[in-house]
Design a protein around this motif. Sequence first.
Motif, PDB file in Angstrom:
ATOM      1  N   SER A  20     -11.115  13.936 -11.502  1.00 15.80           N
ATOM      2  CA  SER A  20     -10.977  13.841 -12.946  1.00 15.80           C
ATOM      3  C   SER A  20      -9.719  14.544 -13.439  1.00 15.80           C
ATOM      4  CB  SER A  20     -12.213  14.418 -13.642  1.00 15.80           C
ATOM      5  OG  SER A  20     -12.212  15.828 -13.566  1.00 15.80           O
ATOM      6  N   LEU A  21      -9.335  15.612 -12.729  1.00 12.67           N
ATOM      7  CA  LEU A  21      -8.105  16.298 -13.116  1.00 12.67           C
ATOM      8  C   LEU A  21      -6.904  15.403 -12.876  1.00 12.67           C
ATOM      9  CD1 LEU A  21      -8.707  19.909 -11.774  1.00 12.67           C
ATOM     10  CD2 LEU A  21      -8.488  19.211 -14.155  1.00 12.67           C
ATOM     11  N   ASN A  22      -6.972  14.683 -11.763  1.00 10.50           N
ATOM     12  CA  ASN A  22      -5.880  13.773 -11.437  1.00 10.50           C
ATOM     13  C   ASN A  22      -5.945  12.510 -12.263  1.00 10.50           C
ATOM     14  OD1 ASN A  22      -4.931  15.495  -9.577  1.00 10.50           O
ATOM     15  ND2 ASN A  22      -5.821  14.452  -7.804  1.00 10.50           N
ATOM     16  N   GLY A  23      -7.134  12.258 -12.848  1.00 10.41           N
ATOM     17  CA  GLY A  23      -7.396  10.993 -13.533  1.00 10.41           C
ATOM     18  C   GLY A  23      -6.398  10.651 -14.610  1.00 10.41           C
ATOM     19  N   GLY A  24      -5.893  11.654 -15.267  1.00 10.20           N
ATOM     20  CA  GLY A  24      -4.951  11.402 -16.357  1.00 10.20           C
ATOM     21  C   GLY A  24      -3.626  10.855 -15.867  1.00 10.20           C
ATOM     22  N   LEU A  25      -3.384  11.062 -14.593  1.00  7.96           N
ATOM     23  CA  LEU A  25      -2.109  10.614 -14.045  1.00  7.96           C
ATOM     24  C   LEU A  25      -2.342   9.436 -13.102  1.00  7.96           C
ATOM     25  CD1 LEU A  25      -0.572  14.089 -13.285  1.00  7.96           C
ATOM     26  CD2 LEU A  25       0.004  12.577 -15.170  1.00  7.96           C
ATOM     27  N   VAL A  26      -1.347   8.586 -12.978  1.00  7.34           N
ATOM     28  CA  VAL A  26      -1.543   7.356 -12.208  1.00  7.34           C
ATOM     29  C   VAL A  26      -1.092   7.506 -10.760  1.00  7.34           C
ATOM     30  CG1 VAL A  26      -1.378   5.817 -14.162  1.00  7.34           C
ATOM     31  CG2 VAL A  26       0.701   6.559 -12.986  1.00  7.34           C
ATOM     32  N   THR A  27      -1.733   6.723  -9.920  1.00  7.57           N
ATOM     33  CA  THR A  27      -1.345   6.644  -8.519  1.00  7.57           C
ATOM     34  C   THR A  27      -0.279   5.550  -8.389  1.00  7.57           C
ATOM     35  OG1 THR A  27      -3.582   7.233  -7.925  1.00  7.57           O
ATOM     36  CG2 THR A  27      -2.244   6.285  -6.194  1.00  7.57           C
ATOM     37  N   ARG A  28       0.742   5.867  -7.639  1.00  7.22           N
ATOM     38  CA  ARG A  28       1.830   4.886  -7.478  1.00  7.22           C
ATOM     39  C   ARG A  28       1.923   4.432  -6.033  1.00  7.22           C
ATOM     40  NH1 ARG A  28       5.181   5.465 -11.986  1.00  7.22           N
ATOM     41  NH2 ARG A  28       4.722   7.381 -13.099  1.00  7.22           N
ATOM     42  N   ILE A  29       2.603   3.303  -5.866  1.00  9.05           N
ATOM     43  CA  ILE A  29       2.928   2.855  -4.513  1.00  9.05           C
ATOM     44  C   ILE A  29       4.429   2.945  -4.354  1.00  9.05           C
ATOM     45  CG2 ILE A  29       3.069   0.390  -5.117  1.00  9.05           C
ATOM     46  CD1 ILE A  29       1.661   0.065  -2.232  1.00  9.05           C
ATOM     47  N   ARG A  30       4.860   3.355  -3.160  1.00  5.78           N
ATOM     48  CA  ARG A  30       6.292   3.491  -2.913  1.00  5.78           C
ATOM     49  C   ARG A  30       6.660   2.649  -1.693  1.00  5.78           C
ATOM     50  NH1 ARG A  30       7.541   9.257  -1.645  1.00  5.78           N
ATOM     51  NH2 ARG A  30       7.008   8.634   0.480  1.00  5.78           N
ATOM     52  N   PRO A  32      -3.345  -1.345  -1.152  1.00  9.61           N
ATOM     53  CA  PRO A  32      -2.010  -1.217  -0.566  1.00  9.61           C
ATOM     54  C   PRO A  32      -1.772  -2.205   0.567  1.00  9.61           C
ATOM     55  CG  PRO A  32      -3.115   0.909  -0.702  1.00  9.61           C
ATOM     56  CD  PRO A  32      -4.098  -0.115  -1.132  1.00  9.61           C
ATOM     57  N   GLU A  33      -2.832  -2.466   1.368  1.00  8.71           N
ATOM     58  CA  GLU A  33      -2.611  -3.352   2.513  1.00  8.71           C
ATOM     59  C   GLU A  33      -2.299  -4.786   2.061  1.00  8.71           C
ATOM     60  OE1 GLU A  33      -5.301  -1.653   1.866  1.00  8.71           O
ATOM     61  OE2 GLU A  33      -7.128  -2.857   1.922  1.00  8.71           O
ATOM     62  N   GLN A  34      -2.864  -5.204   0.929  1.00  9.57           N
ATOM     63  CA  GLN A  34      -2.574  -6.548   0.418  1.00  9.57           C
ATOM     64  C   GLN A  34      -1.139  -6.621  -0.099  1.00  9.57           C
ATOM     65  OE1 GLN A  34      -5.715  -7.234  -2.375  1.00  9.57           O
ATOM     66  NE2 GLN A  34      -7.206  -7.667  -0.751  1.00  9.57           N
ATOM     67  N   ILE A  35      -0.699  -5.515  -0.700  1.00  3.88           N
ATOM     68  CA  ILE A  35       0.678  -5.483  -1.183  1.00  3.88           C
ATOM     69  C   ILE A  35       1.633  -5.608  -0.002  1.00  3.88           C
ATOM     70  CG2 ILE A  35       2.419  -4.017  -2.290  1.00  3.88           C
ATOM     71  CD1 ILE A  35       0.106  -2.899  -4.000  1.00  3.88           C
ATOM     72  N   ASN A  36       1.288  -4.879   1.031  1.00 12.04           N
ATOM     73  CA  ASN A  36       2.110  -4.934   2.237  1.00 12.04           C
ATOM     74  C   ASN A  36       2.173  -6.371   2.785  1.00 12.04           C
ATOM     75  OD1 ASN A  36       3.706  -3.928   4.303  1.00 12.04           O
ATOM     76  ND2 ASN A  36       1.929  -3.543   5.638  1.00 12.04           N
ATOM     77  N   GLY A  82       4.915 -11.371   3.731  1.00 14.46           N
ATOM     78  CA  GLY A  82       4.783 -12.821   3.570  1.00 14.46           C
ATOM     79  C   GLY A  82       5.971 -13.412   2.833  1.00 14.46           C
ATOM     80  N   GLU A  83       6.536 -12.663   1.902  1.00 13.39           N
ATOM     81  CA  GLU A  83       7.675 -13.145   1.129  1.00 13.39           C
ATOM     82  C   GLU A  83       9.001 -12.858   1.840  1.00 13.39           C
ATOM     83  OE1 GLU A  83       7.773 -14.752  -1.907  1.00 13.39           O
ATOM     84  OE2 GLU A  83       5.586 -14.960  -1.807  1.00 13.39           O
ATOM     85  N   GLY A  84       8.921 -12.320   3.060  1.00 10.98           N
ATOM     86  CA  GLY A  84      10.116 -12.056   3.839  1.00 10.98           C
ATOM     87  C   GLY A  84      10.876 -10.813   3.435  1.00 10.98           C
ATOM     88  N   VAL A  85      10.215  -9.894   2.739  1.00  6.96           N
ATOM     89  CA  VAL A  85      10.863  -8.632   2.373  1.00  6.96           C
ATOM     90  C   VAL A  85      10.680  -7.635   3.506  1.00  6.96           C
ATOM     91  CG1 VAL A  85      10.891  -6.700   0.745  1.00  6.96           C
ATOM     92  CG2 VAL A  85      10.451  -9.031  -0.074  1.00  6.96           C
ATOM     93  N   ALA A  86      11.791  -7.079   4.004  1.00  8.35           N
ATOM     94  CA  ALA A  86      11.688  -6.099   5.092  1.00  8.35           C
ATOM     95  C   ALA A  86      11.120  -4.787   4.558  1.00  8.35           C
ATOM     96  CB  ALA A  86      13.056  -5.866   5.711  1.00  8.35           C
ATOM     97  N   VAL A  87      10.022  -4.320   5.167  1.00  6.14           N
ATOM     98  CA  VAL A  87       9.395  -3.075   4.718  1.00  6.14           C
ATOM     99  C   VAL A  87       9.631  -1.996   5.764  1.00  6.14           C
ATOM    100  CG1 VAL A  87       7.223  -1.964   4.129  1.00  6.14           C
ATOM    101  CG2 VAL A  87       7.637  -4.334   3.442  1.00  6.14           C
ATOM    102  N   ARG A  88      10.335  -0.929   5.361  1.00  4.68           N
ATOM    103  CA  ARG A  88      10.568   0.187   6.287  1.00  4.68           C
ATOM    104  C   ARG A  88       9.472   1.218   6.179  1.00  4.68           C
ATOM    105  NH1 ARG A  88      16.917   1.085   5.065  1.00  4.68           N
ATOM    106  NH2 ARG A  88      17.729  -0.466   6.506  1.00  4.68           N
ATOM    107  N   GLY A  89       8.931   1.321   5.017  1.00  7.32           N
ATOM    108  CA  GLY A  89       7.865   2.308   4.822  1.00  7.32           C
ATOM    109  C   GLY A  89       7.090   1.972   3.576  1.00  7.32           C
ATOM    110  N   LEU A  90       5.826   2.338   3.572  1.00  9.43           N
ATOM    111  CA  LEU A  90       4.995   2.055   2.412  1.00  9.43           C
ATOM    112  C   LEU A  90       4.044   3.237   2.234  1.00  9.43           C
ATOM    113  CD1 LEU A  90       3.846  -1.134   1.072  1.00  9.43           C
ATOM    114  CD2 LEU A  90       1.918   0.244   1.815  1.00  9.43           C
ATOM    115  N   ALA A  91       3.996   3.775   1.056  1.00 11.01           N
ATOM    116  CA  ALA A  91       3.133   4.953   0.853  1.00 11.01           C
ATOM    117  C   ALA A  91       2.467   4.903  -0.508  1.00 11.01           C
ATOM    118  CB  ALA A  91       3.960   6.234   0.971  1.00 11.01           C
TER     119      ALA A  91
END
Lengths: 329, 323
Positions: B236-246, B283-287, B292-301
């Motif tokens: 709940s403390l973290n709730g106010g802030l959003v989780t991001r993908i990098r 995250p795994e679907q984003i990956n 699938g779109e041919g974007v090279a992914v070096r890292g995902l977090a």
Amino acid sequence: MSTAESATSTATRRTPGLVPVTETMRTTERTEEPATDHPAAGPSGPSAPSGRRSAARATWAFWRLLGSELGLTFRRPRNLVMLAVLAAVPVVIGVTLRLVGGSDDGMGGIIQAVAGNSLMLTFVSFSFLVLLLMPVAISVVAGDSIAGEAGGGTLRYLLAAPAGRTRLLAVKYLNAVVYAYAVTAVVALSALLTGLVLFPAGPVTLLSGTTIPVLDGLVRIAITVGYVGAGMAALAAIALALSTFTEVSIGAIAGTMVLVIVCQVLRAIPELGSITPYLLPTKFTNFDAVLRSPIDTGALADGLLTFGAYILLFGTIAWARFSGKDITS
Amino acid sequence: MTAVMQEAGAPFGAAPPSGDAIVTEGLTKRFRGGQVAVDALDLAVPRGSVFGFLGPNGSGKTTTIRMLLGLVAPTAGEYAVLGLPQAEALPKVGALVEGPAFYPYLSGTANLMRFDAADPYAVRGTVRRRVEEALERVGLSAAAGKRYRNYSLGMRQRLAIAAALLGPRELLILDEPTNGLDPQGTREVRALVKEIAADGTTVFVSSHLLAEVEQMCTHAAIMRAGRLVAQGTIASLNGGLVTRIRVETPDEPGAARVLGSLGLAEVRIEGGQVLAELGGHAPEQINAALVGEGVAVRGLAVVRPSLEDVFVGLTGEGFDVDG
């Protein structure tokens, strides 16, 4: 249980179980509260016995803490060295008197008295030690009692255990009293043994000139030990009170010694004769009442009353200070 | 302000065992110099939680703990520990307050025996076994007979934790338990706290290290200059802030386009990285979509907001600012 419910229902804004501030310090002392309405005391926690079992447990716990305290005091090298030094003094006095007395050039009362009887060395030793060296030993133990724990930080853990403030103070004081009597007894024993080795045993000639049998002499030594020990216990109360005001034990110890020395100085000023009877060290030497025939019980009772008054006064000061003190060390 | 009850003699302990392990209402401490160390603190520590009590040095954490243990009298407010009067609560509380303090001339075992003797509820007959177990638990068995004077800082800290574990405890109050410990020791303390909490014991840990608390706590409260800034579950403390993908990629525009087409908000490019709010996406679907779109992914977090972010967000200042 019904009172608890009504209490919580009337005080609407109150969270159940909250402890009012005014209660918190004192409730720490109430270890024997019958806890029958505390279901929270489950099998894992300390059970909630009631009545006599609880009182018995509290008593045992008190003796256990006192035992732990005595163990620390009598295993600490510093305290043992002080005992050893005090035991050595009568030996030194005895040997000196023996050598001086041996020259036999018509010396004064003390030497003749001692040279004439082995038991007299005990009284002579006490009159040498009771005004300075014995008070030093007692001040060190009693002055260190609370201040030493505070300075080392162990006081906060003892109180969180929870030792209970009044309980801890009582244990600390009793410990100092036991040490005071240990000091007194060690001096008496050492003097007695030295006397028996160096001087002839036999009937004792008192200050008043009468002669009493050896057994009677030993009884009078026992009375002296009881009296001098009580005087040292009164001094311990002063040191304990000072000890609750500081986190530096040397401060409490030095403070007590300064008081003792100032009293000696005041006693030496003839113009201040009117306050002399109220000074604690004045009563230390009253033990010579046992050398009168019959024993001057009036002087002894007077001294014991003074000791009692000092213990009561400084015990109260110590308690008042310690029970409400913020422990920030 | 001073909410002192009138019916002082009324029996307490009406709180059920399921209630809060620690409750404070308007708890305030003003020291003689006029300095307010703790200011109207309303704390609620649920039973069974591992509660992180956070704040920079000097924010009033230790003063609060000293009040809870009856060492310092509050100026105002009320508090309850385990819903019991203090004398009955404290034997069920193991505490580590402001670093270890022991008798230097005694061994580890003798020190623990000494503090056990001070507890009026401790059973004398079992003290040997309990001391051995406590020393075993913190890994000090080998040094049990050594004098405390010769202990290293880490060993001293462990001995203090062992002292807190001497009896059956319902609440453990640990003030900066990992101070002076090496990384290995810190990990061990963290594991120990989890183990103790697994037995149902409530653990109240104060710390100025936010990351440490995040790793082991279920709940947290954040203090700043004597005041409570926030409290609640870590989530709940973290709730106010959003989780991001990098996403780390050489093809930044391509990755940004894919993330945008998936419906992620706040997509932005930051030198070799593409960041976006994760929302409810996996995250795994984003990956899979990126690949699938041919974007090279070096890292995902997945970047979760830390308590430090919460603190900065609430107070507008860095955490290491002293109060």
